[in-house]
Design a protein around this motif. Sequence first.
Motif, PDB file in Angstrom:
ATOM      1  N   ILE A  41       7.235  -5.843   5.944  1.00 16.14           N
ATOM      2  CA  ILE A  41       5.877  -6.341   6.135  1.00 16.14           C
ATOM      3  C   ILE A  41       4.924  -5.343   5.500  1.00 16.14           C
ATOM      4  CG2 ILE A  41       4.127  -7.064   7.801  1.00 16.14           C
ATOM      5  CD1 ILE A  41       6.452  -7.607   9.748  1.00 16.14           C
ATOM      6  N   ILE A  42       4.276  -5.761   4.434  1.00 16.97           N
ATOM      7  CA  ILE A  42       3.376  -4.879   3.693  1.00 16.97           C
ATOM      8  C   ILE A  42       1.945  -5.096   4.167  1.00 16.97           C
ATOM      9  CG2 ILE A  42       2.393  -4.382   1.414  1.00 16.97           C
ATOM     10  CD1 ILE A  42       5.094  -5.122   0.213  1.00 16.97           C
ATOM     11  N   GLY A  43       1.263  -4.008   4.459  1.00 17.28           N
ATOM     12  CA  GLY A  43      -0.159  -4.045   4.751  1.00 17.28           C
ATOM     13  C   GLY A  43      -0.888  -3.319   3.635  1.00 17.28           C
ATOM     14  N   ALA A  44      -1.704  -4.035   2.871  1.00 16.68           N
ATOM     15  CA  ALA A  44      -2.304  -3.462   1.669  1.00 16.68           C
ATOM     16  C   ALA A  44      -3.819  -3.391   1.776  1.00 16.68           C
ATOM     17  CB  ALA A  44      -1.915  -4.281   0.444  1.00 16.68           C
ATOM     18  N   GLY A  45      -4.361  -2.219   1.445  1.00 19.07           N
ATOM     19  CA  GLY A  45      -5.799  -2.014   1.442  1.00 19.07           C
ATOM     20  C   GLY A  45      -6.308  -1.639   0.066  1.00 19.07           C
ATOM     21  N   ALA A  46      -7.567  -1.232   0.015  1.00 15.74           N
ATOM     22  CA  ALA A  46      -8.232  -0.962  -1.257  1.00 15.74           C
ATOM     23  C   ALA A  46      -7.556   0.142  -2.055  1.00 15.74           C
ATOM     24  CB  ALA A  46      -9.695  -0.605  -1.003  1.00 15.74           C
ATOM     25  N   GLY A  47      -6.900   1.079  -1.361  1.00 14.80           N
ATOM     26  CA  GLY A  47      -6.246   2.172  -2.059  1.00 14.80           C
ATOM     27  C   GLY A  47      -5.136   1.720  -2.987  1.00 14.80           C
TER      28      GLY A  47
END
Length: 294
Positions: free
Chosen positions: A31-37
């Motif tokens: 489960i990938i949680g992706a943000g602006a970085g």
Amino acid sequence: MNMLWKTKKSSPSSQKILRLKQALQTADAVIIGAGAGLSASAGFVYDGKRFQTYFSDFEAKYGFHDMYSGGFYPYATLEEHWAYWSRYIYINRYMDAPKPVYNDLYQLIRKKDYFILTTNVDHCFQKAGFSKKRLFYTQGDYGLFQCRRPCCQETFDNKEIIEKMTARQQGMKIPSDLIPVCPRCGRPMIMNLRSDDTFAEDDGWQKACSRYSAFIRCHTGMKLLFLELGVGYNTPGIIKYPFWQMTAENPKARYVCINNTDIFCPKEIEHQALCIRQDIGEVLSSLRTLPSDI
């Protein structure tokens, strides 16, 4: 048993990369949680040389020095507002990211059972090959318009009109006939981006939310890898805090955080966690160089 440990070192050792590779290989699901970085690592930065390349005329006239500031500038007319925003949307949604970070991520997990929860709105996942049915864009999409009010929970594809706005703008203004209005009520349109309670959660958003919930529910108690990439503390309640909680509730789960900043995990899950303070693209590239049979 392979354990993942929190670290405060400035760069991951080969041993940490190996542990991450093993965690990816042995997980039942990722489960990938992706943000602006993550997008920043891919080259979608909003200041410096990239800002100068596309917005030096706006900087000279209006005095702001990065794309975010330009988005909040109180333009005198809608023609000026949409001249800025059409250019902004075009380069950050319809142009490809300068670096292959998303492509590397896809190659690493494409054969896994995965789902992606993201606050990013730039469409980079789908352009890299990730399945739309395994994606939940919680905060909207630069490629969609909605009614300002809104009068309905609908969104509207903007690719064609954005291309016209960028092609026909002159003197940092678009022609008045290109100002977007809601086809249902005639009010002005805005981007489908969550900023207040006017955000339209359309049918696609609702279905993606349901698919994510079902994925979590169907994988309860399994050997999960919660892979957090580039997530900060602007909206930690969407990805970061839930990932911590779900890791704590599942002794088989592992939590991995990769970012240049905001590297931390609670004491309660330290024995299940690996935190890597480094550029995400560098870490993914290193992972891909390891033999596949590790």
